[in-house]
Design an enzyme around this catalytic site. Structure first.
Site, PDB file in Angstrom:
ATOM      1  CG  ASP A 412      -1.827   1.184   1.304  1.00 48.06           C
ATOM      2  OD1 ASP A 412      -2.696   1.290   0.428  1.00 48.06           O
ATOM      3  OD2 ASP A 412      -1.675   2.012   2.227  1.00 48.06           O
ATOM      4  CD  GLU A 465      -2.413   2.435  -3.429  1.00 47.23           C
ATOM      5  OE1 GLU A 465      -3.334   3.252  -3.589  1.00 47.23           O
ATOM      6  OE2 GLU A 465      -1.694   2.421  -2.426  1.00 47.23           O
TER       7      GLU A 465
END
Length: 757
Positions: A412, A465
């Site tokens: 993330d 990401e």
């Protein structure tokens, strides 16, 4: 005389430090020590009234003398070899206990281990630090270890010692910054924390950063568990994964938040074991290849969705124990479903019992808030340049792959790691040594992680990401790349949602929102995502992003999903969007499964199921995702018609697919399009089919190409283009008529000969 000799043998300065909870080498005082006069055994147990040393296997026992009324006892026993013994303790309230002396054991962690950790290369540090049931010198117990280099003293506290930091001080291992203690006669299930006394005298409790299990929030203590207790049965899955080439396989990911996928009536959450069969049945029925779990690592605040982690080595206790989660992972693999875990190495929360100022100093985070904090997120940034912090994160990613058999780690907020000024204003960040905004230490940590992860060669993936145009995120490490296996295509997501949200009247002027992604499609190995981030914070659900009345919204969404599935790249769709949930996602409540009582939602679910089936059955839709030969434009310039025509290809001509996308509400009758090859084209999928809730503008008959130029192609076909829809045609090579007649004649002659015989 014996008492005088005992008194002379004792180190009173060290004893005073112990009594005042300032001693970081308790084993130098406590426990057994061989002297010229015999064996000196010392023990410090506040509230003890008497302590008796009992020699194991013998009738001999020796009562210790209370040398300090705070609870310090000592005894000198005869002998030249330290015996096995227990301490029989009688407390001032009359209760008693017998246990093996924890200070009778040498270090468990070696100097080689600590040297590797201090250099940032002890990749199995999760087996060294934390709490681990084990047997030492034939004695069962639990070994505890924690990194707190700037602490004055660290003690183990828990139910086993009345949470009294004086009773189980830990040994500092050399100059490593690691404190450890082997505690005999305790086992899995013990609740504990570390009591840390910082320089200056401040004393506070911290949860174990390497704990494998934690209490259910709002409680914050760590729990001893034994990860060896689970028996895995997914060996075939793991072996097959190792042999597979993920680049050339279909990958359709169902992103999930376990706590809000389905909610039980009688309790707050389902257990991992209860979820496993329900999730697997649904995912298999729909046709997804993988699930991706929003962070299951322990976190205190439900509203963070798991993205503010406090227990990096522990699956959240909301849904059960670590063994329960192992069961979940194992079950998924047995059912042929891969599992990707979201992981958050970019930042951590400020909870006082967590990593923040862990040993009284900024240990895991930078001291300078311009480097160590996210002003907008209210969280802290890791000090990636500190080897032990880098080791903590690298080994954590390896931990989930090794101990829980994760098929992928989705990282993330990578962009926030790469840029020093991410989310910051002028004056809120510090440039690197070259004056730039690149976080050189984070870059090195990410490359280090990717290099070690790939050496395992077991088929597990690392997915980034990353929301910027940072080059070579999925590039090879030996070619100045970051080494990730896949990158979320955030640019495609933003452009495409922006385009689809427009009324068709305005789409022509924004045609580039559809086509721009193909300009950079092969610069990285992309995954197309419509994730949870797109259906929260008043962004609307996917169905409510679409323009028009309800019928038009569903047609638009079918076209959107169809285009996504046919566009190069692996796929991800967030839960609930497969049946067009009307409401935004909310982690506090379950999905609106009642929406499936409505026919349009049922039809959308059926549509996604058939779309996934098409995707997995057609190699052209996935086999050359990262090779430009796998895609070719036929027509990308019909902006006024809101139309796209392209092919998806493999190395086999007969597997070619012709895809026609129409993002206008108009039906195009007898529409001529160019085709890549002469031959037959059979429509194998149409989003406007009645079964999906469409108007039935399909092409039931096979289309034979004609020698008629269109779209700069020599051959073309004429089709009906559905409104707000997508059509997929499979190419079939036409057998020349002369060859067909010749083959038929040969068959007739063969038949005649057979009859004569």
């Amino acid at each position: 005389m014996a008492e005088d000799k005992l008194y002379d043998l004792m180190n009173w300065a060290a004893i005073e430090a112990l009594v005042y909870s300032e001693e970081d080498q308790p084993h130098s005082i406590l426990g057994p020590h061989l002297t010229e006069d015999g064996i000196l055994i010392q023990s410090y147990i506040p509230t003890a009234d008497r302590i008796i040393v009992q020699i194991k296997g013998k009738k001999e026992s020796y009562e210790m003398t209370m040398e300090d009324e705070s609870g310090f006892f000592a005894v000198l026993i005869p002998g030249t070899k330290i015996p096995d013994y227990t301490l029989y303790v009688i407390f001032d309230d009359g209760t008693s206990i017998e246990y093996t002396d924890p200070y009778a054991f040498g270090p468990v962690i070696t100097k080689e281990d600590t040297a590797k950790f201090n250099a940032g290369i002890c990749y199995d540090i999760y087996d060294k630090l934390g709490a681990h049931p084990m047997t030492v010198d034939g004695v069962p117990g639990v070994h505890f270890a924690v990194w707190a280099p700037n602490a004055m003293r660290v003690s183990l506290v828990g139910d086993m010692n009345l949470w009294d930091g004086r009773r189980l001080p830990m040994r500092r291992l050399w100059d490593s910054g690691i404190f450890e203690l082997f505690v005999p006669d305790i086992s899995a299930g013990e609740i504990y924390k570390y009591e840390i006394k910082a320089k200056g005298g401040l004393t506070f409790l911290k949860a174990d950063p390497y704990a494998n299990r934690t209490e259910l929030r709002p409680a914050t203590a760590s729990i001893v568990t034994d990860l060896r207790d689970f028996e895995w049965t997914d060996a075939k899955w793991m072996e097959d994964r190792k042999k597979a080439n993920a680049d050339e396989l279909p990958m359709a990911v169902y992103e999930m938040h376990l706590g809000s996928w389905k909610k039980p009536i009688e309790k707050e959450f389902y257990n991992y074991r209860e979820l496993a069969p329900m999730v697997a049945e649904y995912v298999k029925e729909m046709g997804y290849t993988h699930i991706e779990l929003m962070p299951v690592m322990e976190h205190p605040f439900d509203g963070s969705w798991g993205y503010q982690v406090t227990g990096y080595y522990a699956p959240t206790s909301r849904y059960g124990t670590p063994q329960d989660f192992m069961y979940f992972m194992n079950y998924m693999h047995e059912q042929g479903i891969g599992v990707i875990l979201d992981w958050v190495p970019a930042h951590f929360p400020r909870d006082t019992w967590g990593l923040a100022e862990f040993d009284g100093t900024c240990l895991y985070e930078h001291l300078d808030p311009r480097q160590g904090s996210h002003p907008h997120w209210g969280t802290l940034i890791y000090n990636y340049g500190r080897p032990e912090v880098s080791n903590f994160l690298i080994s954590n990613a390896l931990f989930w792959a090794e101990k829980y058999h994760a098929d992928g780690i989705r990282m993330d907020a990578v962009a926030s790691m790469l840029y020093l000024d991410y989310g910051k204003n002028d004056g809120e960040w510090v440039a690197n040594m070259y004056g730039g905004n690149e976080n050189l230490e984070a870059i090195e940590m990410l490359k280090h992680l990717n290099s070690i992860f790939k050496k395992r060669k077991d088929g597990a993936l690392l997915i980034a990401e990353e929301s910027t145009a940072w080059p070579k995120i999925t590039g090879a490490l030996d070619d100045e790349g970051m080494g990730f296996d896949l990158k979320w295509n955030m640019g495609w997501m933003n452009d495409f949602i922006g385009y689809m949200s427009l009324d068709p009247i305005y789409r022509a002027a924004n045609h580039g929102g559809l086509t721009f992604s193909m300009i950079y499609a092969y610069s990285e190995k992309f995954m197309l995502t419509l994730s949870h981030d797109e259906v929260v914070h008043e962004k609307c659900s996917m169905i409510n992003k679409m323009p028009g009345d309800l019928t038009q919204k569903f047609a638009n969404l079918r076209a959107a999903y169809g285009y996504m599935m046919c566009h190069p790249g692996k796929k991800l769709l967030f839960m609930g969007q497969e049946f067009a949930q009307y409401r935004e996602w909310n982690e506090a409540v379950g999905l609106d499964w009642k929406d499936l009582e409505n026919e349009p939602n049922q039809q959308m679910q059926t549509y996604v199921k058939e779309l996934l089936k098409l995707y997995k059955e057609q190699p052209a839709l996935y086999q050359l995702d990262f090779d430009s030969s796998g895609f070719e434009w036929i027509n990308a310039i019909s902006a006024n018609e809101n139309m796209l025509v392209f092919t998806r290809n493999t190395e086999k001509k007969d597997e070619t697919l012709l895809i026609v996308c129409n993002f206008s509400p108009l039906v195009y009758e007898d529409h001529k399009i160019g085709v890549p090859y002469a031959g037959k084209y059979k429509e194998i999928f149409n989003s406007d089919a009645a079964i999906f809730g469409g108007e039935g503008n399909t092409n039931p008959r096979v289309k034979q190409s004609k020698k008629s130029e269109c779209d700069d192609r020599e051959d073309s076909i004429t089709i009906k283009v559905p409104p707000m829809g997508i059509s997929v045609f499979a190419y079939r090579k036409t057998t020349p008529k002369a060859a067909t007649n010749k083959e038929a004649k040969a068959k007739r002659e063969a038949a005649k000969k057979a009859v004569k015989k």
